[in-house]
Each structure stands twice: as C-alpha cells, then as structure tokens.
Write a protein that holds these residues in place. Sequence first.
Motif, PDB file in Angstrom:
ATOM      1  N   ARG A 130       2.243   1.649  -3.446  1.00  0.00           N
ATOM      2  CA  ARG A 130       1.185   2.126  -4.345  1.00  0.00           C
ATOM      3  C   ARG A 130       0.970   3.632  -4.173  1.00  0.00           C
ATOM      4  O   ARG A 130       0.850   4.382  -5.147  1.00  0.00           O
ATOM      5  CB  ARG A 130      -0.118   1.379  -4.065  1.00  0.00           C
ATOM      6  CG  ARG A 130      -1.251   1.703  -5.037  1.00  0.00           C
ATOM      7  CD  ARG A 130      -2.570   1.154  -4.561  1.00  0.00           C
ATOM      8  NE  ARG A 130      -3.037   1.822  -3.361  1.00  0.00           N
ATOM      9  CZ  ARG A 130      -3.580   3.019  -3.337  1.00  0.00           C
ATOM     10  NH1 ARG A 130      -3.713   3.716  -4.456  1.00  0.00           N
ATOM     11  NH2 ARG A 130      -3.976   3.559  -2.200  1.00  0.00           N
ATOM     12  N   ARG A 131       0.944   4.075  -2.902  1.00  0.00           N
ATOM     13  CA  ARG A 131       0.730   5.498  -2.646  1.00  0.00           C
ATOM     14  C   ARG A 131       1.910   6.338  -3.115  1.00  0.00           C
ATOM     15  O   ARG A 131       1.731   7.463  -3.607  1.00  0.00           O
ATOM     16  CB  ARG A 131       0.493   5.726  -1.154  1.00  0.00           C
ATOM     17  CG  ARG A 131      -0.855   5.189  -0.673  1.00  0.00           C
ATOM     18  CD  ARG A 131      -1.083   5.466   0.795  1.00  0.00           C
ATOM     19  NE  ARG A 131      -2.349   4.916   1.255  1.00  0.00           N
ATOM     20  CZ  ARG A 131      -2.803   5.014   2.494  1.00  0.00           C
ATOM     21  NH1 ARG A 131      -2.068   5.638   3.399  1.00  0.00           N
ATOM     22  NH2 ARG A 131      -3.968   4.501   2.828  1.00  0.00           N
TER      23      ARG A 131
ATOM     24  N   ARG B  55     -11.223  13.685  -3.325  1.00  0.00           N
ATOM     25  CA  ARG B  55      -9.836  13.774  -3.797  1.00  0.00           C
ATOM     26  C   ARG B  55      -9.461  15.161  -4.295  1.00  0.00           C
ATOM     27  O   ARG B  55      -8.276  15.483  -4.403  1.00  0.00           O
ATOM     28  CB  ARG B  55      -9.599  12.743  -4.907  1.00  0.00           C
ATOM     29  CG  ARG B  55      -9.704  11.299  -4.438  1.00  0.00           C
ATOM     30  CD  ARG B  55      -8.936  10.388  -5.361  1.00  0.00           C
ATOM     31  NE  ARG B  55      -7.509  10.665  -5.314  1.00  0.00           N
ATOM     32  CZ  ARG B  55      -6.637  10.184  -6.200  1.00  0.00           C
ATOM     33  NH1 ARG B  55      -7.060   9.412  -7.189  1.00  0.00           N
ATOM     34  NH2 ARG B  55      -5.351  10.459  -6.098  1.00  0.00           N
TER      35      ARG B  55
ATOM     36  N   GLU C 128      -6.847  16.945  -2.397  1.00  0.00           N
ATOM     37  CA  GLU C 128      -5.486  16.421  -2.319  1.00  0.00           C
ATOM     38  C   GLU C 128      -4.534  17.324  -3.099  1.00  0.00           C
ATOM     39  O   GLU C 128      -4.910  17.905  -4.123  1.00  0.00           O
ATOM     40  CB  GLU C 128      -5.413  15.000  -2.896  1.00  0.00           C
ATOM     41  CG  GLU C 128      -6.189  13.967  -2.110  1.00  0.00           C
ATOM     42  CD  GLU C 128      -6.125  12.591  -2.758  1.00  0.00           C
ATOM     43  OE1 GLU C 128      -5.310  12.416  -3.694  1.00  0.00           O
ATOM     44  OE2 GLU C 128      -6.890  11.715  -2.351  1.00  0.00           O
TER      45      GLU C 128
ATOM     46  N   GLU D 159       0.828  -1.204   0.000  1.00  0.00           N
ATOM     47  CA  GLU D 159       0.000   0.000   0.000  1.00  0.00           C
ATOM     48  C   GLU D 159       0.865   1.258   0.000  1.00  0.00           C
ATOM     49  O   GLU D 159       0.555   2.238  -0.692  1.00  0.00           O
ATOM     50  CB  GLU D 159      -0.909  -0.011   1.239  1.00  0.00           C
ATOM     51  CG  GLU D 159      -1.914   1.116   1.305  1.00  0.00           C
ATOM     52  CD  GLU D 159      -2.950   1.083   0.201  1.00  0.00           C
ATOM     53  OE1 GLU D 159      -3.605   2.122  -0.008  1.00  0.00           O
ATOM     54  OE2 GLU D 159      -3.110   0.041  -0.459  1.00  0.00           O
TER      55      GLU D 159
ATOM     56  N   LEU E 162       1.720   9.269  -5.717  1.00  0.00           N
ATOM     57  CA  LEU E 162       2.248  10.594  -5.405  1.00  0.00           C
ATOM     58  C   LEU E 162       3.254  11.043  -6.463  1.00  0.00           C
ATOM     59  O   LEU E 162       3.287  12.214  -6.847  1.00  0.00           O
ATOM     60  CB  LEU E 162       2.908  10.576  -4.023  1.00  0.00           C
ATOM     61  CG  LEU E 162       3.402  11.918  -3.481  1.00  0.00           C
ATOM     62  CD1 LEU E 162       2.253  12.902  -3.356  1.00  0.00           C
ATOM     63  CD2 LEU E 162       4.085  11.728  -2.135  1.00  0.00           C
TER      64      LEU E 162
END
Length: 416
Positions: A172-173, A345, A348, A169, A177
Amino acid sequence: MTNAPGAADETERVRELDELNALESLLEPDFQAIAISAAHVCRAPIALVNLIAEKRQYVKGRAGIDLTGVNPPVPFCDRAISEREFLEVHDARADPRFRDHPIVTGPPRVRFYAGMPMITRQGNALGTVCVMGPEPDRLDEAQRQALNTLAAHAVTLIELHGRAHQAEEVVRRLHALERLKNQFLSSLNHELRTPLTSIRSYLELVQEGGLDEDTEHRFLRIIERNSDRMLHLINALLLMASLKAQTTTFTPDSVDLSDLARQAVERVASAAELKGLALNLHARDRVRVRADAEQLRNALLQVLDNAIKFTGSGGAVDVVVVAGPPPEVEIHDTGIGVESEDLRRVFEEFYRTQHAKEQAVGGTGIGLAIVEKIMEMHGGTARMEKETHDGVCVHLTLHPSSVLPAPGDPGPSGGS
C-alpha cells in the motif's frame, strides 16, 4: 491471586501483538477450528484461543461458553503467560491462587483448567490455547501433547497473518509513494516547462528587435524572474538530494535568530509586495542560538515562500521570533489553510494538499520536506497547526540546548 507478566515483558508482548496486527480481527475461522479441536481432544466443554494485552483478553477462537465479556480476564491465562509453561489446575476451588476469582465463584464456575502458552519466535508469550470445565479433571499425556501442538499451530497462524498484513501495508505504501512520485514528476515538468517556455518566447521577441527600450527592459526582467524561478527549483532539488544522502554541509556556529529571520523577511519582501501582502517581523533584539545559519535561513525561506504562495491578496504573513527555551520561529499566514488530516502529511516528500491542487497553486511538494530535514539536522522540529482564523502557523523549533548566552540582551522588542 495471579502473577502478571513484568512491565518489560508486557511492553514487548504488546509491541509484538501490535506489529502482528493480532488484536484487530477476532474470532477468525482458523482459530475457531483450533479451539474446537482443543475442546474435542481434551473432552472439555470450554476452549479458547486467548490473547492477553494490557489487562484485557482478546478471544481469537472459542468453543462452548462465550467468555469474551468476563471481567477481569481469565486468571489462569495470566499465570500461564507469566510462567511461560503449561499450566494445569485440577480443582480451582481448592487452589488458593484462583479460588476467590469471580470466574470460579460465579458463572461459569470453572473448576478445571489446562492452558498452553503461545510463544513466538521472538520469545514473547502472546496468549494461550486453553480448555476449561465445571468439574475437577486432568489431562493425559496425549492430550497435553495435542494442546501443545495446537498452541504452536496458533502461533504460526498469528505470525503468518501478521506478516501478510505487514506485506499488504508495504505494498500500500509503495503504491502511495508511486502515486506521489508521479504527481511530483508531473508538477516538476510543469514547474520547469512554464518558465522555460516564457524565457524562450521573450528571448525570441528581444532577438527580433524593433522593441523600445522600456519594453525590452521589461521583457528582460521577466526573463530574469523566470530564470530565478528555475534556479530556485533546481537548488531545492539538489538540497533535497543532499539532505537525503546526508552529504549536506552542517557547520553550526553562534547565530542571532532574530537577525536571521530579518534577512529571510527582506529576501521575500518584494514577492509579498507584488501580491499585496502585509509582511511583519516581530522579534527580540537578539536571540543567540547555535545553528547553521545558511541551512536555517533555507528553512525559513522555504516556509515564507509557501506562506506567500498560499495567501491571497490583502492577507498577511507574520514572522515571530520566540526566545524560549526552546527558541523558535513562528510563521503565521492568513492563507487558504490546511485540513486537519493534512497537517502532518505536508512534511512528506512530494505531498501536496487537495487545496493546492484544486487552486492550481504551483509547487512540487518538497519544500516542507526540506524544512523538516533541516530542523532534524539541528535536533529540532517542524510542525504546522491551524490558526483560529483562516491560515496556518508553522513552528520551527530548535533544541533547548541550542540557546547561547547573550550578555547585555535588552529584552524583547517589536519590529515590522
């Protein structure tokens, strides 16, 4: 009949099970092997690697009869988890704790049970490695030790699988990013290069001379507009950096939210007029709050800039001041809208919706991130929701405690 774990213990167990992603995939080969080994060593017809959460059982591995559908779950495991120690029931029919349970009175008519709790390094008993049979029985010391070893092995596997999932995870992040950062740099390059190229071109034309006075003034206004655009972007980048570093000045004082909204509307009025938009303000005469006027104005301007940018000619932007509590400002637009999955989102950093990309609407994806951080600084929130028609509404909500008394407040009034 059984003692379930206490509420606090249950909350911690469920939290760790969720963190380890332990309930997502069941009947995994590694745990099947543990269940089969337990059944073999203990000479039992049924064996489970069994997790319990919120009154449900989750079977990670099994040997023998499938007890996945048993409802309520195996009661012995609840007891072993609650007491956090090895539990052996020689004859359930003779044990008042369990003799009336459906798993004892009906199929598979369990009489014997032995279960070892699986306790993690955080001290939570997540489940058991257990064996069962239809006849009274008992384990010898070697079998008990083997069950303990298998339970420890099962815990280690759960924790390793959980850490692997967490690592995946994180990767993946990080990749997400990195993609957002690359998109941001590309957008930033475009947002800076475009006005800079325009400024340079018009300056060259002015320097060459030969222009009439009206044309020269028009070119200078274009240069000024593009300079303002670059300055706005640079200021936004600097503000974002200071908000992230928590070095932004925050000086709350008594502020009239209606007046602040009016100032922001006046600042963007010319941009709205240039696009042919109706820009309306609906506000009480006075809504006194404790806030940092400059930062809150920044947040309002960022949202209004977005609303104007994403609303086509002939549309409308409405600014509504709500006295509350909690006090808030709503910015409604009739623009291109936002898909449901993008609503959260959009706050973000660097995130831009597919609509914005497809329609080549300028921007770097930091405006709403700035807004959210400013509202958090005030103890409030920023959220976006879809309108029933096209467009969105952004709610900038202050904390209820920010309301200040306003003696002589004449009540709500409309404005435009």
